[in-house]
Enzyme design. Structure first.
Site, PDB file in Angstrom:
ATOM      1  CG  HIS A 183      -1.957   0.930   1.367  1.00  0.00           C
ATOM      2  ND1 HIS A 183      -1.766   2.251   1.706  1.00  0.00           N
ATOM      3  CD2 HIS A 183      -3.288   0.775   1.184  1.00  0.00           C
ATOM      4  CE1 HIS A 183      -2.953   2.862   1.735  1.00  0.00           C
ATOM      5  NE2 HIS A 183      -3.887   1.987   1.421  1.00  0.00           N
ATOM      6  CG  ASP A 235       0.218  -2.359   6.163  1.00  0.00           C
ATOM      7  OD1 ASP A 235      -0.735  -2.400   6.960  1.00  0.00           O
ATOM      8  OD2 ASP A 235       0.155  -1.783   5.056  1.00  0.00           O
ATOM      9  CD  GLN A 238      -7.279  -4.648   4.350  1.00  0.00           C
ATOM     10  OE1 GLN A 238      -8.253  -5.278   4.753  1.00  0.00           O
ATOM     11  NE2 GLN A 238      -7.380  -3.419   3.876  1.00  0.00           N
ATOM     12  CE  LYS A 271      -7.726  -0.037   6.191  1.00  0.00           C
ATOM     13  NZ  LYS A 271      -8.172   0.137   4.824  1.00  0.00           N
ATOM     14  CB  CYS A 274      -3.668   3.207  -1.680  1.00  0.00           C
ATOM     15  SG  CYS A 274      -4.934   4.431  -1.382  1.00  0.00           S
TER      16      CYS A 274
HETATM   17  N1  PMP Z   1      -2.114  -0.745   4.629  1.00  0.00           N
HETATM   18  C1  PMP Z   1      -3.086  -1.489   4.102  1.00  0.00           C
HETATM   19  C2  PMP Z   1      -2.775  -2.892   3.664  1.00  0.00           C
HETATM   20  C3  PMP Z   1      -4.355  -0.944   3.938  1.00  0.00           C
HETATM   21  O1  PMP Z   1      -5.330  -1.680   3.394  1.00  0.00           O
HETATM   22  C4  PMP Z   1      -4.600   0.379   4.352  1.00  0.00           C
HETATM   23  C5  PMP Z   1      -5.961   1.031   4.171  1.00  0.00           C
HETATM   24  N2  PMP Z   1      -6.499   0.842   2.901  1.00  0.00           N
HETATM   25  C6  PMP Z   1      -3.556   1.097   4.927  1.00  0.00           C
HETATM   26  C7  PMP Z   1      -2.329   0.500   5.061  1.00  0.00           C
HETATM   27  C8  PMP Z   1      -3.738   2.493   5.424  1.00  0.00           C
HETATM   28  O2  PMP Z   1      -4.639   2.538   6.473  1.00  0.00           O
HETATM   29  P1  PMP Z   1      -5.202   3.929   7.023  1.00  0.00           P
HETATM   30  O3  PMP Z   1      -5.633   4.700   5.810  1.00  0.00           O
HETATM   31  O4  PMP Z   1      -6.348   3.545   7.900  1.00  0.00           O
HETATM   32  O5  PMP Z   1      -4.087   4.586   7.757  1.00  0.00           O
END
Ligand code: PMP
Length: 404
Positions: free
Chosen positions: A126, A199, A202, A225, A362
């Site tokens: 991401h 990270d 998920q 999430k 993203c």
């Molecule tokens: N890493 C992963 C794998 C994600 O799916 C996301 C959110 N789409 C993020 C990081 C970023 O999370 P946040 O926008 O809640 O900080």
């Protein structure tokens, strides 16, 4: 609150999928086919109620007030920290730093980790696990993926050198649903003296994760999430690593003593929580963890695994659909319909009451690697059932009809 086994009774199992009886807990769902939980999860009423109480009759600041309400809120705030520590198997609540979300957690480590050098990322990360390292001046290396979309740990092993101070990988990919072999990644990182950051954005809502049993060094996730509020997340780090890190933000609450000449800092986690924190977010996160734990992550994982298998089978039988990611993806299915832009797919599905994400998620470097601009993505949560997959398939049949 936790009732062992409740989840297995009420959530459907592989081979016997039924409509999730938890759907009624979510006022935002109704008969909507919400398949965008990987972006953000809907909130159960217990979380909404906890937030309303925290902003209403319980509301006060933390860590400062001498009056009873503030002392109570401070107890609630610190109880939430202990709850998070227990939930993810941290050695102590002092290893739990409240941040705005996964993004802020990664920025914090990228900025504050004292020994900067090379960081090894993977092709599926991401943007929030790419840009913070660039901003903080790390040299970024990227390891490739296996043919079914998992992080290629053989490639990682071949790339790692003593110059690598950090390996930072998605625990579960938000596009492909691929699950990292954390133990192997940790072994490879540690063999060259690097640390492993996960990270886990998920992973935490989808897998039973306990850092007691994993050899990672840092992990981040976001409350929203995990069926909790936005604006709150967690950085977990091993105590000795957090101890060695300077703060990223300066201000109230993170200090030991301030003079105009010199400031000394509070020990972790307070050192990393400058300013009035997201008090209500923390209370809401506690309620979300209680809710999820009352169902049980084993049950949630089994439910989502069954839904993924059913969804992949259904989409595979539509011969104009390309599926991405491994068969055993955790709760997430990315796909494309031949000759139709995913935004059009998403728009037509929306007309059918089905919400999917369409875009680059993203993950622009991953899209480039897959040779596409974008994908459509269905992702599952506690409230989903086979009726949602049936609605997705009906919607995709309409897409095919409209686009010939
Ligand atoms: N890493 C992963 C794998 C994600 O799916 C996301 C959110 N789409 C993020 C990081 C970023 O999370 P946040 O926008 O809640 O900080």
């Amino acid at each position: 609150m936790a009732e062992e086994g409740r989840g297995f009774d009420k959530l459907s199992q592989v081979g016997a999928l039924g409509i999730s009886s938890y759907r009624a807990d979510f006022p935002g769902i109704g008969d909507w086919h919400y398949l965008d939980t990987a972006a953000t999860a809907q909130k159960p009423q217990v979380v909404i109620d906890a937030i309303a109480r925290a902003y209403g009759p319980d509301y006060a600041t933390v860590h400062r007030g001498v009056y009873a309400r503030s002392a109570d809120m401070t107890l609630a705030y610190e109880a939430a920290r202990r709850r998070v520590a227990k939930f993810i198997g941290a050695a102590s609540e002092n290893e739990i730093v409240f941040v705005r979300g996964a993004t802020e957690g990664i920025n914090l480590v990228a900025q504050s980790y004292p020994e900067k050098g090379r960081v090894l990322l993977s092709q599926l990360e991401h943007h929030s696990n790419i840009v913070p390292w660039q901003l903080a001046g790390w040299q970024v290396d990227v390891c490739s993926l296996t043919s079914d979309g998992q992080i290629d740990l053989d490639a990682a092993e071949a790339m790692l050198t003593p110059d690598h101070k950090m390996v930072s990988f998605a625990h579960v990919s938000n596009v492909l649903g691929s699950v990292l072999d954390v133990e192997r990644a940790a072994t490879l990182a540690h063999a060259v003296g690097a640390k492993l950051l996960l990270d886990s954005c998920q992973a935490i809502p989808r897998l039973g994760v306990s850092f007691t049993n994993l050899s990672a060094d840092f992990a981040v996730f976001s409350g929203h999430k995990l069926y909790g509020p936005t604006g709150i997340g967690v950085l977990w780090g091993r105590a000795e690593l957090l101890d060695a890190m300077p703060p990223m933000h300066g201000g109230g609450a993170m200090i030991d003593r301030v003079t105009f000449e010199r400031t000394t800092y509070a020990p972790p986690p307070g050192r990393f929580e400058a300013g009035t924190p997201h008090i209500v977010g923390v209370v809401g996160l506690h309620a979300a963890i209680d809710y999820v734990d009352s169902i049980g992550l084993d049950a949630i994982h089994a439910h989502e695994t069954a839904l993924v298998a059913q969804c992949r089978d259904a989409l595979r039988s539509m011969n104009s659909v390309t599926l991405y990611g491994p068969e055993n993806s955790a709760g997430i299915v990315s796909f494309n319909v031949e000759g139709v832009h995913p935004h059009d797919v998403g728009t037509i599905l929306d007309e059918e009451g089905v919400a999917v994400r369409a875009g680059h998620h993203c993950c622009q470097p991953l899209m480039e690697y897959l040779g596409v601009d974008a994908t459509a993505r269905a992702s599952f949560g506690i409230y989903n059932g086979p009726d949602d997959i049936a609605a997705l398939v009906r919607g995709l049949e309409r897409v095919r009809k409209l686009f010939g």
